[in-house]
Motif scaffolding. Structure first.
Motif, PDB file in Angstrom:
ATOM      1  N   HIS A  66     -13.913  11.837  -0.410  1.00 44.04           N
ATOM      2  CA  HIS A  66     -13.223  12.002   0.419  1.00 44.04           C
ATOM      3  C   HIS A  66     -13.031  10.228   1.353  1.00 44.04           C
ATOM      4  O   HIS A  66     -13.854   9.263   1.110  1.00 44.04           O
ATOM      5  CB  HIS A  66     -13.796  12.680   1.451  1.00 44.04           C
ATOM      6  CG  HIS A  66     -13.895  14.343   1.371  1.00 44.04           C
ATOM      7  ND1 HIS A  66     -15.497  15.270   0.478  1.00 44.04           N
ATOM      8  CD2 HIS A  66     -13.584  15.053   1.078  1.00 44.04           C
ATOM      9  CE1 HIS A  66     -15.484  16.165   0.448  1.00 44.04           C
ATOM     10  NE2 HIS A  66     -14.257  16.598   0.521  1.00 44.04           N
ATOM     11  N   SER A  67     -12.019  10.633   1.797  1.00 47.75           N
ATOM     12  CA  SER A  67     -10.853   9.390   2.517  1.00 47.75           C
ATOM     13  C   SER A  67     -12.453   8.899   3.613  1.00 47.75           C
ATOM     14  O   SER A  67     -12.753   7.745   3.631  1.00 47.75           O
ATOM     15  CB  SER A  67      -9.935   8.942   2.660  1.00 47.75           C
ATOM     16  OG  SER A  67     -10.165  10.340   4.123  1.00 47.75           O
ATOM     17  N   PHE A  68     -12.558   9.774   3.919  1.00 49.07           N
ATOM     18  CA  PHE A  68     -13.682   9.260   5.336  1.00 49.07           C
ATOM     19  C   PHE A  68     -14.812   8.558   4.493  1.00 49.07           C
ATOM     20  O   PHE A  68     -15.912   8.480   5.611  1.00 49.07           O
ATOM     21  CB  PHE A  68     -13.516  10.469   6.559  1.00 49.07           C
ATOM     22  CG  PHE A  68     -14.060  11.510   5.354  1.00 49.07           C
ATOM     23  CD1 PHE A  68     -15.145  12.617   5.353  1.00 49.07           C
ATOM     24  CD2 PHE A  68     -12.735  12.156   5.245  1.00 49.07           C
ATOM     25  CE1 PHE A  68     -15.641  13.721   4.520  1.00 49.07           C
ATOM     26  CE2 PHE A  68     -12.720  14.149   4.933  1.00 49.07           C
ATOM     27  CZ  PHE A  68     -14.504  14.256   4.231  1.00 49.07           C
ATOM     28  N   CYS A  69     -15.317   9.673   3.292  1.00 49.45           N
ATOM     29  CA  CYS A  69     -16.471   8.934   3.316  1.00 49.45           C
ATOM     30  C   CYS A  69     -16.519   7.518   2.210  1.00 49.45           C
ATOM     31  O   CYS A  69     -17.950   7.532   2.282  1.00 49.45           O
ATOM     32  CB  CYS A  69     -17.263  10.292   1.756  1.00 49.45           C
ATOM     33  SG  CYS A  69     -17.606  11.976   2.131  1.00 49.45           S
ATOM     34  N   ALA A  70     -15.498   7.231   1.478  1.00 46.80           N
ATOM     35  CA  ALA A  70     -15.274   6.158   1.430  1.00 46.80           C
ATOM     36  C   ALA A  70     -15.246   5.313   2.572  1.00 46.80           C
ATOM     37  O   ALA A  70     -14.346   4.096   1.837  1.00 46.80           O
ATOM     38  CB  ALA A  70     -13.798   6.209   0.291  1.00 46.80           C
ATOM     39  N   ASN A  71     -14.555   5.524   3.600  1.00 50.65           N
ATOM     40  CA  ASN A  71     -14.515   4.733   4.718  1.00 50.65           C
ATOM     41  C   ASN A  71     -12.664   3.937   4.933  1.00 50.65           C
ATOM     42  O   ASN A  71     -12.165   2.846   3.802  1.00 50.65           O
ATOM     43  CB  ASN A  71     -14.936   3.021   5.392  1.00 50.65           C
ATOM     44  CG  ASN A  71     -16.405   3.939   6.093  1.00 50.65           C
ATOM     45  OD1 ASN A  71     -15.979   5.193   6.470  1.00 50.65           O
ATOM     46  ND2 ASN A  71     -17.134   3.755   6.114  1.00 50.65           N
ATOM     47  N   ALA A  72     -11.610   4.767   3.496  1.00 51.84           N
ATOM     48  CA  ALA A  72     -10.654   4.169   3.523  1.00 51.84           C
ATOM     49  C   ALA A  72      -9.798   5.189   3.867  1.00 51.84           C
ATOM     50  O   ALA A  72      -9.780   6.264   4.431  1.00 51.84           O
ATOM     51  CB  ALA A  72     -10.404   4.895   1.060  1.00 51.84           C
ATOM     52  N   PRO A  73      -8.626   3.636   4.600  1.00 50.41           N
ATOM     53  CA  PRO A  73      -8.047   4.229   5.018  1.00 50.41           C
ATOM     54  C   PRO A  73      -6.428   5.252   4.529  1.00 50.41           C
ATOM     55  O   PRO A  73      -4.952   4.920   4.532  1.00 50.41           O
ATOM     56  CB  PRO A  73      -6.913   2.884   6.321  1.00 50.41           C
ATOM     57  CG  PRO A  73      -6.983   1.911   4.256  1.00 50.41           C
ATOM     58  CD  PRO A  73      -8.339   2.676   3.934  1.00 50.41           C
ATOM     59  N   ILE A  74      -6.607   6.259   4.435  1.00 53.63           N
ATOM     60  CA  ILE A  74      -5.667   7.267   3.348  1.00 53.63           C
ATOM     61  C   ILE A  74      -4.976   7.332   4.409  1.00 53.63           C
ATOM     62  O   ILE A  74      -2.927   7.717   3.840  1.00 53.63           O
ATOM     63  CB  ILE A  74      -6.513   8.373   2.646  1.00 53.63           C
ATOM     64  CG1 ILE A  74      -5.440   9.158   2.239  1.00 53.63           C
ATOM     65  CG2 ILE A  74      -6.566   9.619   4.627  1.00 53.63           C
ATOM     66  CD1 ILE A  74      -5.919  10.273   1.634  1.00 53.63           C
ATOM     67  N   TYR A  75      -4.050   7.495   5.632  1.00 54.98           N
ATOM     68  CA  TYR A  75      -3.071   7.503   6.235  1.00 54.98           C
ATOM     69  C   TYR A  75      -2.144   6.321   6.204  1.00 54.98           C
ATOM     70  O   TYR A  75      -1.051   6.881   6.503  1.00 54.98           O
ATOM     71  CB  TYR A  75      -3.632   8.181   7.774  1.00 54.98           C
ATOM     72  CG  TYR A  75      -4.152   9.846   7.356  1.00 54.98           C
ATOM     73  CD1 TYR A  75      -3.207  10.637   6.446  1.00 54.98           C
ATOM     74  CD2 TYR A  75      -5.027   9.820   8.090  1.00 54.98           C
ATOM     75  CE1 TYR A  75      -4.484  11.887   6.547  1.00 54.98           C
ATOM     76  CE2 TYR A  75      -6.084  11.319   7.996  1.00 54.98           C
ATOM     77  CZ  TYR A  75      -5.113  11.971   6.839  1.00 54.98           C
ATOM     78  OH  TYR A  75      -5.638  13.417   6.664  1.00 54.98           O
ATOM     79  N   SER A  76      -2.995   5.484   6.352  1.00 51.53           N
ATOM     80  CA  SER A  76      -1.679   4.175   6.531  1.00 51.53           C
ATOM     81  C   SER A  76      -1.450   3.592   4.904  1.00 51.53           C
ATOM     82  O   SER A  76      -0.544   2.790   4.989  1.00 51.53           O
ATOM     83  CB  SER A  76      -2.533   3.433   7.124  1.00 51.53           C
ATOM     84  OG  SER A  76      -3.652   2.372   6.356  1.00 51.53           O
ATOM     85  N   MET A  77      -2.468   4.019   4.028  1.00 51.33           N
ATOM     86  CA  MET A  77      -1.794   3.569   2.303  1.00 51.33           C
ATOM     87  C   MET A  77      -0.811   4.786   2.253  1.00 51.33           C
ATOM     88  O   MET A  77      -0.049   5.380   2.286  1.00 51.33           O
ATOM     89  CB  MET A  77      -2.547   4.479   1.340  1.00 51.33           C
ATOM     90  CG  MET A  77      -3.890   3.902   1.599  1.00 51.33           C
ATOM     91  SD  MET A  77      -5.670   4.222   1.160  1.00 51.33           S
ATOM     92  CE  MET A  77      -5.297   3.359  -0.626  1.00 51.33           C
ATOM     93  N   SER A  78       0.090   3.703   1.077  1.00 52.62           N
ATOM     94  CA  SER A  78       1.492   4.253   0.255  1.00 52.62           C
ATOM     95  C   SER A  78       0.557   4.848  -0.763  1.00 52.62           C
ATOM     96  O   SER A  78      -0.355   4.623  -0.963  1.00 52.62           O
ATOM     97  CB  SER A  78       2.033   2.776   0.085  1.00 52.62           C
ATOM     98  OG  SER A  78       1.659   2.688  -0.713  1.00 52.62           O
ATOM     99  N   ALA A  79       2.190   5.627  -1.217  1.00 52.19           N
ATOM    100  CA  ALA A  79       1.459   6.600  -2.371  1.00 52.19           C
ATOM    101  C   ALA A  79       1.153   5.804  -3.701  1.00 52.19           C
ATOM    102  O   ALA A  79       0.299   5.858  -4.666  1.00 52.19           O
ATOM    103  CB  ALA A  79       3.195   7.340  -2.380  1.00 52.19           C
ATOM    104  N   SER A  80       2.004   4.478  -3.505  1.00 53.03           N
ATOM    105  CA  SER A  80       1.529   3.575  -4.867  1.00 53.03           C
ATOM    106  C   SER A  80      -0.114   2.978  -4.251  1.00 53.03           C
ATOM    107  O   SER A  80      -1.264   2.739  -5.637  1.00 53.03           O
ATOM    108  CB  SER A  80       2.258   2.449  -4.664  1.00 53.03           C
ATOM    109  OG  SER A  80       3.059   1.603  -4.022  1.00 53.03           O
TER     110      SER A  80
END
Length: 123
Positions: A66-80
């Motif tokens: 999950h993006s929130f489990c990995a602290n990844a900013p999924i909503y600001s990431m491009s598809a690539s």
């Protein structure tokens, strides 16, 4: 005819399994439940298959997070950027392709979550 050379090989060495740097949950299931859950993408950290719209898959090992489990900013990431995302276990410097001995020297981008070693940057 051609001669065939025989080569003796030593015993195979089992590689050491490096411990994960990510906290994870071991989930024990009955055989029937395990069969059906094996077809679902479950988060490596929490073991949940919910919130599938926030799942990221590591380009190197294929684990789901999950993006929130990995602290990844999924909503600001491009598809690539989401397609080439690396999990915390597989993070490398994007310039050199190496993992520094001191992992605190990795700087993470707040937009795409890619990492770069501080010594490779020129202010």
């Amino acid at each position: 005819g051609a001669e065939v050379a025989a080569v003796k090989l030593g015993p195979l060495v089992t590689p050491e399994d490096v411990p994960s740097c990510v906290p994870f949950v071991n989930v024990r299931l009955k055989a029937v439940d395990a069969f059906f859950s094996s077809w679902m993408d479950c988060c490596f950290c929490c073991g949940s298959s919910g919130a599938s719209d926030t799942m990221l898959f590591c380009v190197d090992c294929g684990e789901a997070y999950h993006s929130f489990c990995a602290n990844a900013p999924i909503y600001s990431m491009s598809a690539s950027a989401a397609a080439s995302w690396r999990c915390p276990n597989c993070k490398v410097c994007e310039i050199t392709g190496d993992v520094p001995e001191d992992e605190t020297m990795l700087l993470f981008c707040e937009m795409c979550d890619r990492a770069c070693t501080l010594t490779e940057l020129d202010p």
